[in-house]
Design a protein around this motif. Structure first.
Motif, short mmCIF file in Angstrom:
data_model
loop_
_atom_site.label_atom_id
_atom_site.label_comp_id
_atom_site.label_asym_id
_atom_site.label_seq_id
_atom_site.Cartn_x
_atom_site.Cartn_y
_atom_site.Cartn_z
N SER A 66 0.85 -1.20 0.00
CA SER A 66 0.00 0.00 0.00
C SER A 66 0.88 1.24 0.00
CB SER A 66 -0.90 0.01 1.24
OG SER A 66 -0.12 0.22 2.39
N ALA A 67 0.27 2.36 -0.35
CA ALA A 67 1.01 3.63 -0.32
C ALA A 67 1.41 3.96 1.12
CB ALA A 67 0.15 4.74 -0.91
N SER A 68 0.55 3.63 2.08
CA SER A 68 0.85 3.91 3.49
C SER A 68 2.14 3.19 3.91
CB SER A 68 -0.29 3.44 4.39
OG SER A 68 -1.50 4.01 4.01
N HIS A 96 -2.85 12.91 5.16
CA HIS A 96 -3.51 11.62 5.40
C HIS A 96 -2.79 10.98 6.60
CE1 HIS A 96 -4.26 7.30 4.67
NE2 HIS A 96 -5.40 7.72 4.15
N SER A 101 -1.45 8.24 7.05
CA SER A 101 -0.23 7.47 6.74
C SER A 101 1.01 8.37 6.72
CB SER A 101 -0.38 6.73 5.41
OG SER A 101 -0.69 7.64 4.37
N ASN A 147 -6.58 15.20 -0.04
CA ASN A 147 -7.60 14.21 -0.40
C ASN A 147 -8.99 14.66 0.03
OD1 ASN A 147 -6.48 13.86 2.19
ND2 ASN A 147 -7.50 11.92 2.45
N ASP A 177 3.51 13.23 -0.07
CA ASP A 177 2.49 12.22 -0.35
C ASP A 177 1.75 12.67 -1.61
OD1 ASP A 177 0.05 10.92 -0.54
OD2 ASP A 177 -0.36 10.97 1.61
N GLN A 180 -3.05 11.55 -3.86
CA GLN A 180 -4.25 12.13 -4.46
C GLN A 180 -3.94 13.05 -5.63
OE1 GLN A 180 -7.33 11.40 -4.11
NE2 GLN A 180 -7.40 10.28 -2.19
N TYR A 198 -4.27 2.01 -7.22
CA TYR A 198 -5.74 1.85 -7.19
C TYR A 198 -6.47 3.19 -7.18
CZ TYR A 198 -6.32 2.94 -2.17
OH TYR A 198 -6.37 3.55 -0.95
N LYS A 199 -5.75 4.27 -6.89
CA LYS A 199 -6.38 5.60 -7.00
C LYS A 199 -5.99 6.26 -8.31
CE LYS A 199 -6.45 6.73 -2.08
NZ LYS A 199 -7.75 6.39 -1.54
C1 LIG Z 1 -3.57 11.47 0.40
C2 LIG Z 1 -3.51 10.00 0.71
N1 LIG Z 1 -2.35 9.46 1.09
C3 LIG Z 1 -2.24 8.15 1.38
C4 LIG Z 1 -3.31 7.31 1.29
C5 LIG Z 1 -3.14 5.89 1.67
O1 LIG Z 1 -3.14 5.03 0.58
P1 LIG Z 1 -3.18 3.46 0.83
O2 LIG Z 1 -4.59 3.13 1.16
O3 LIG Z 1 -2.75 2.83 -0.46
O4 LIG Z 1 -2.26 3.13 1.90
C6 LIG Z 1 -4.56 7.81 0.91
C7 LIG Z 1 -5.73 6.95 0.86
O5 LIG Z 1 -6.86 7.38 0.96
C8 LIG Z 1 -4.66 9.21 0.60
O6 LIG Z 1 -5.81 9.76 0.22
#
Ligand SMILES: Cc1ncc(COP(=O)(O)O)c(C=O)c1O
Length: 429
Positions: A100-102, A129, A131, A182, A209, A212, A234-235
């Motif tokens: 995941s991005a997180s 976010h 994360s 986001n 980050d 978005q 996925y986004k």
């Molecule tokens: C700005 C932003 N950063 C990070 C994330 C986290 O992404 P992931 O769910 O792939 O970890 C999101 C998910 O909504 C997001 O909107």
């Protein structure tokens, strides 16, 4: 060319783009719908899903030096190169791949904050976010540094470079500011923020980050002069289950989780997933194909930039229509009871994400009413740990987040506006 209010694709071209996505106008079970929740997971490009499925069918190990295994390896090799060079605009550095991005954010921030021995504080913003925000807070706790949070500008919904500079000093080891919000859709001036932070501390590590921002505009880690940026396929028209981050050369060489005998700047750990890279290359192909419609360039990065800029202009035009409406249907700014939060005239600082509310209807109830009308949107509430800090930072109690995509038509926007008017009018009845 006047781009203040964007530039629409021709109807025909917009339709041809929408056709390349699955379920853009209907859910196979729930029926026709407007999917305006791309910030929670964007429409899927058919070619990306097909590529994932096609490549996933082979059992061969992508680490082999012959036959199918070698072919699978090519997806990883080419995909890594394309994500770094074409998506991030990087001529060096390394690609960090996670589920995941997180996770990619935690890995990158952790490597920097645990390896860098100087600096007594790290800075992030109240709009991040969790994360990105929590990664900095967690590693501040772990490395004994002061954790600093820059407040948002409650009028614009952004993070002002001047405000950031009140928190950054010569002892700041890391500064993490998102590329776009986001919730408010605001695009941050990362380049200016990085430039000014480096005036105070030339060695500072800058993280952004870009989750978005990636589906809406160009990322340019070299122009921004950042050490880390990440996104989630996925986004970004792609698939779930992976997150990618760019790390600069100086971060790439820092000690991190890797097999001991691999090169110092290798960040992949374990067998890579060729199908994920194949899917992402289909996304890059799609953006470059848009670029080809408008540019004679032949290199992939130039085509990608052109494609992304065109996507951005189409989205700005959709955003303007959403806010101002037409002679047939009023825009969000002109419908009684509708509030557009942190609205601003200058749309060049916005991605296609709107935070709004309808006075007299509670957010969750409102989202349900939209769903009853065949519209998928999402509520960001202070009762959710994902949104609480952010909506409070913006000075609102919550918001309905509306996030269409470049492949939507002006008719889609007008339909949304008519439905919004109907919901708003139902309150006063
Ligand atoms: C700005 C932003 N950063 C990070 C994330 C986290 O992404 P992931 O769910 O792939 O970890 C999101 C998910 O909504 C997001 O909107």
């Amino acid at each position: 060319m006047d781009t203040e209010h964007g530039i629409l694709f021709s109807d025909e071209y917009q339709k041809s783009l929408k056709e390349q996505f699955y379920y853009a106008d209907e859910d196979p079970v729930h029926g026709p719908r407007l999917f305006f929740e791309n910030s929670g997971g964007s429409l899927r490009l058919k070619k990306a899903v097909e590529a994932k499925c096609a490549v996933e069918q082979f059992p061969d190990c992508p680490e082999r030096v012959r036959g199918r295994g070698l072919e699978l390896q090519a997806y990883v090799k080419n995909g890594t190169k394309e994500i770094l060079e074409v998506v991030f605009g990087a001529s060096g550095g390394a690609l960090l791949t996670e589920l995941s991005a997180s996770q990619s954010m935690y890995q990158a921030v952790g490597a920097i904050m645990e390896n860098v021995k100087w600096g007594t504080n790290a800075v992030t913003s109240s709009l991040e976010h969790p994360s990105a925000h929590d990664a900095v807070e967690y590693y501040c706790g772990k490395t004994g540094r002061e954790f600093r949070v820059v407040p948002a500008n409650k009028t614009t919904g952004g993070i002002d470079p001047d405000e950031v500079m009140k928190y950054v000093d010569k002892d700041t080891c890391l500064l993490s500011i998102m590329a776009a919000s986001n919730i408010s859709g605001n695009i941050m001036d990362i380049k200016e923020i990085a430039r000014r932070a480096k005036e105070v501390n030339p060695d500072i590590y800058i993280v952004s980050d870009a989750v978005q921002h990636a589906p809406h505009a160009v990322i340019d880690v070299e122009d921004w002069d950042v050490d880390v940026a990440n996104f989630a396929p996925y986004k970004f028209f792609g698939i779930r289950g992976c997150g990618y981050a760019y790390v600069s050369d100086r971060v790439a060489r820092m000690p991190h989780h890797k097999l001991i005998h691999k090169d110092a700047d290798v960040w992949s750990l374990g067998t890579p997933a060729p199908a994920d890279f194949a899917a992402m290359m289909a996304v890059i192909d799609y953006v470059c194909a848009i670029g080809e419609q408008f540019s004679d360039a032949s290199d992939r990065r130039s085509l990608y930039i052109e494609g992304m800029n065109r996507i951005h202009l189409q989205e700005r035009a959709l955003l303007f229509r959403m806010l101002e409406g037409t002679s047939e249907v009023p825009g969000l700014r002109h419908i009684d009871r509708v509030e557009v939060y942190v609205d601003m005239e200058d749309l060049t600082c916005k991605d296609l994400i709107i935070a709004m509310g309808i006075k007299g209807i509670e957010y969750s109830e409102c989202v349900q009413r939209y769903l009853d009308h065949g519209v998928t949107v999402f509520e960001r509430l202070s009762s959710s740990m994902y949104s609480k800090r952010i909506v409070e930072a913006l000075g609102i109690e919550g918001a309905i987040r509306v996030s269409p995509l470049h492949c939507n038509s002006t008719e889609d926007i007008d339909r949304f506006l008519s439905i919004t008017k109907e919901i708003a009018e139902s309150v006063s009845r």
